[in-house]
Structure formats: C-alpha cells, structure tokens
Scaffold this motif. Structure first.
Motif: not given
Length: 175
Positions: A5-17, A25-26, A28-32, A55-63
C-alpha cells in the motif's frame, strides 16, 4: 501487505514523506492482528476503487463486509412465502414415480388436509395379475400399514381403501 500500500500510494503523500511513513506504520500496527487472507482481499478491493491510502477503519469495514457476504452465501436460502415443504416433497416423489414409468406403480404422493401426509391410490383399477404376486401381498399390506397408507390388497390381488377410523381387516394377517 501494508508495504505494498505504501508503494502504491506514496505519490499522494503531499510532499510529507515522514508523515506518510508514520501513517503507514500506524496502519501496520492497527491491522497487525487482522486475518491475512481477509486483509489481502480488503486491500485489493481498496486499491481498485480508491485513489488514496486507507485507514484501518476502512480496511476493517471491507473485511467485515466480506465476512458478512460469506455468511450469507453459507446460510441456506429461505423459501419464498407460502412455500409448502410437504407439497414439494410429494411433488418430487411423484416426479420420480413418473420418471421410472413403472407400470406397477398405481400410487401418488399427496398432502391430505387434516390428515398425516399419506400416499393415496392414483387411480382405481384392478391390479394386473403380475402387479402384486400372491406371495408378496402380506409384505405389501405390512408396508402400507407402516407408512400409514389407507390402501390394502386382498388375497385375490384387488385393492381397497380403509376409511379413516375403520379397523384394518388385513392386520390379523400380520400376526
């Protein structure tokens, strides 16, 4: 998976890598503790439909939606209103009798109102000489009693019906 996911969406980081890496990282922790197969399905669905990091909530909803979909698929379908299981059973048995085209079968399955589900004679006819061999008449009558049918066979091979409440004249033959 979060690395993908990080690789796919890094272009949308808005200049704040740094902020983007922290969000990943958060996430990954939330969905561990998420089940890996469900998480992979949720991520695949998210990537196809959304242009930003979930967000973790988005992926949790899909699961959760995937689990609910699987539960619905696994549960037996409810019959439509007014469906009669007994009539369906009788229809299937009658179709089997017709499909076998057995000339010795003069029976049909029917649901009788106010009575148990019984077999009744399809047509009144004198049986063929070979329909019920004399040696099998006792077995035939015993089976009719066992299944609660009202039809019986006389020693000469002709059939008759017992009226509800009437004593069974063939019952004495069974003893």
């Amino acid at each position: 998976m979060i690395g993908e996911l990080k690789v796919r969406f890094q272009h949308g980081s808005g200049g704040d890598p740094e902020g983007f890496r922290a969000r990943c990282g958060f996430l990954a922790e939330d969905l561990a503790d998420a089940p890996p197969l469900l998480l992979r399905l949720a991520i695949a669905q998210w990537v196809r439909e959304q242009p930003f990091l979930p967000t973790a909530a988005d992926l949790t909803r899909l699961m959760r939606e995937e689990l609910e979909r699987r539960d619905r698929a696994a549960s037996p379908a409810s019959p439509p209103p007014g469906y009669d299981w007994a009539q369906s059973f009788c229809d299937q048995r009658n179709a089997d009798i017709i499909a076998k085209a057995d000339p010795h079968r003069a029976m049909t399955w029917q649901v009788m109102t106010g009575e148990p589900r019984l077999m009744e004679e399809r047509e009144k006819r004198a049986p063929d000489a070979d329909m019920i061999p004399p040696a099998e008449i006792d077995t035939f009558n015993r089976n009719m009693r066992k299944f609660g049918c009202l039809m019986r066979c006389r020693p000469d091979g002709t059939t008759f019906e017992i009226a509800p409440g009437q004593s069974d004249p063939t019952a004495s033959e069974a003893s």
